[in-house]
Motif scaffolding. Structure first.
Motif, PDB file in Angstrom:
ATOM      1  N   LEU A  83       4.616 -26.607 -38.387  1.00 19.25           N
ATOM      2  CA  LEU A  83       4.843 -27.070 -37.021  1.00 19.25           C
ATOM      3  C   LEU A  83       4.287 -26.059 -36.027  1.00 19.25           C
ATOM      4  O   LEU A  83       4.192 -24.863 -36.324  1.00 19.25           O
ATOM      5  CB  LEU A  83       6.342 -27.283 -36.784  1.00 19.25           C
ATOM      6  N   LEU A 363       5.885 -36.109 -34.296  1.00 20.39           N
ATOM      7  CA  LEU A 363       5.275 -35.197 -35.278  1.00 20.39           C
ATOM      8  C   LEU A 363       3.849 -34.835 -34.865  1.00 20.39           C
ATOM      9  O   LEU A 363       3.447 -33.665 -34.952  1.00 20.39           O
ATOM     10  CB  LEU A 363       5.284 -35.816 -36.680  1.00 20.39           C
ATOM     11  N   THR A 367       2.334 -30.971 -33.926  1.00 15.60           N
ATOM     12  CA  THR A 367       1.345 -30.428 -34.876  1.00 15.60           C
ATOM     13  C   THR A 367      -0.035 -30.405 -34.195  1.00 15.60           C
ATOM     14  O   THR A 367      -0.335 -29.475 -33.464  1.00 15.60           O
ATOM     15  CB  THR A 367       1.338 -31.240 -36.189  1.00 15.60           C
ATOM     16  N   TRP A 399       9.036 -38.111 -44.942  1.00 17.05           N
ATOM     17  CA  TRP A 399       8.911 -37.004 -43.997  1.00 17.05           C
ATOM     18  C   TRP A 399       9.801 -37.183 -42.777  1.00 17.05           C
ATOM     19  O   TRP A 399      10.207 -36.203 -42.142  1.00 17.05           O
ATOM     20  CB  TRP A 399       7.449 -36.825 -43.561  1.00 17.05           C
TER      21      TRP A 399
END
Length: 432
Positions: A83, A363, A367, A399
């Motif tokens: 991350l 996400l 990222t 995930w």
């Protein structure tokens, strides 16, 4: 004898690449449709870079296990990119737990600021603290972030507001960069507040005539690496004109413009940042429609900070409007004494619940888009060949558990890997 490859992670139930065509960032539909391989493997070379990603059987046919220093069988697990935390203030002394009580009783951010608290309270303590103490607490905070899955973090100065302490903070960040595995993007934030006893004009002059020239000398000598320049562009702090002067001066030194804008009042910071070619603007709780349109056109990333809006009970940043307009949306923890959160999984959860982002959008924002906001999306933010081998292994078969389980990352994250080296091994496997 060293083997040609550092690490093989094989048989992952889900291998979340994020993207696969060297995209620098994702917007709109791209953020909803992340690249995921079912039953995948990843190969990391002796240089710490990714050499191959793909279906487990394809990798198995091409790479013998004897070629690897270490092999991790990720059967039943998910593998994600490390991350990226695109906004933190991690170097400071003197916590502000007492101010949390004030805020809960109804005091606003600026009420606390005017009462001598807030940034000025932290400045006083940080100026007085020896560099060794600041380094010890910074290391501890960065390790905590790393355990929560962060492998690249932006670190700001900004609790000195004068040359000596700003340099002390940047030196501490530089020492952490050299001695810890976590990747760091360093930001000079000398314009975080107007020092007591100075006017905005005097503070701006000090930054332009004293602080930035000295910083330039240190950067040229190779003793300090600084990546970004930041200003708190806000009513009662640095106005548009002084913010513009400081950001332009930083850009001329080769620094990326990455600043606080439109947080408490609509200042037209977003339009100014877009005009200056800012790489990123943070906060944006009070951004206007014109500001959103300008950022989308200029490809200036919006670094949204759900923790701050949550703790200060501010209006939530307009994430959906930005996403629909094609803005590059990234996330950050805003870790600081006012918003004490080291965990990007919690940030993603808050982004989904309070800012109405989907889990894939959150996400992507934590990222590839956060890496873009730091000028690092060519090396970080996705699992693609020739990028850094920074990844997380989750004790979960999907995930999404990393976001769904609020505060669950301490049990979910099994390994954190940076450049192919295991930097955190949480052997407390979930007892299901």
């Amino acid at each position: 004898m060293s083997r040609p490859y550092r690490l093989l992670v094989k048989n992952a139930k889900q291998l979340v690449l994020i993207c696969k065509n060297s995209e620098k960032y994702l917007t709109k539909d791209g953020m909803q449709n992340l690249c995921v391989i079912e039953n995948g493997s990843v190969v990391i070379g002796s240089d710490g870079l990714i050499k191959a990603v793909g279906p487990a059987e394809t990798i198995r046919a091409q790479y013998a296990e004897a070629l690897f220093d270490k092999v991790i069988d990720a059967a039943g697990m998910c593998v994600l990119p490390g991350l990226v935390d695109a906004h933190t203030h991690p170097v400071w002394a003197g916590d502000r737990v007492h101010e949390f009580a004030m805020k809960l009783a109804g005091a606003t951010y600026m009420d606390v600021h005017r009462a001598g608290g807030g940034i000025h309270f932290t400045v006083e303590h940080t100026r007085a603290a020896p560099a060794s103490d600041l380094l010890a607490t910074l290391r501890s905070r960065l390790m905590r972030m790393q355990r929560a899955g962060t492998t690249l973090v932006e670190c700001k100065s900004g609790y000195g507001l004068e040359l000596q302490t700003e340099l002390k903070m940047l030196e501490v960040i530089e020492e952490a960069r050299r001695s810890l595995p976590i990747n760091i993007s360093a930001t000079y934030c000398g314009a975080h507040a107007v020092p007591k006893g100075k006017t905005v004009a005097e503070a701006t002059e000090d930054i332009l005539r004293v602080q930035l020239p000295r910083l330039k000398e240190r950067m040229s000598a190779g003793t300090l690496r600084v990546d970004n320049i930041d200003v708190f562009c806000e009513q009662g702090v640095f106005d548009l004109s002084s913010s513009r002067s400081i950001l332009q001066a930083g850009k001329q030194m080769g620094l990326n413009i990455n600043f606080h804008g439109d947080e408490l009042h609509p200042m037209n910071s977003a339009q100014m940042g877009a005009e200056l070619g800012a790489l990123a603007i943070s906060h944006l709780e009070e951004v206007t429609d014109a500001g959103i349109a300008a950022m989308a056109k200029a490809k200036t990333a919006a670094v949204l900070l759900p923790t701050t809006a949550y703790i200060l009970r501010l209006p939530q940043p307009r994430a959906r409007d930005m996403l629909d307009a094609g803005v590059i949306v990234a996330l950050g923890s805003d870790f600081n004494p006012n918003a004490y959160c080291c965990s990007m999984p919690i940030v993603m959860h808050l982004a989904c619940v309070n800012m109405r982002m989907s889990m894939p959008e959150a996400l992507a924002a934590a990222t590839i888009n956060a890496a873009y906001a730091l000028g690092r999306s060519h090396t970080h933010g996705s699992l693609e060949v020739n990028k850094h081998g920074d990844l997380l292994l989750l004790n979960a078969t999907r995930w999404e558990h990393l976001i769904y389980q609020l505060g669950g990352h301490q049990e979910l994250i099994r390994y954190v890997i940076i450049k192919g080296d295991v930097v955190y091994d949480n052997n407390k496997i979930l007892d299901l």
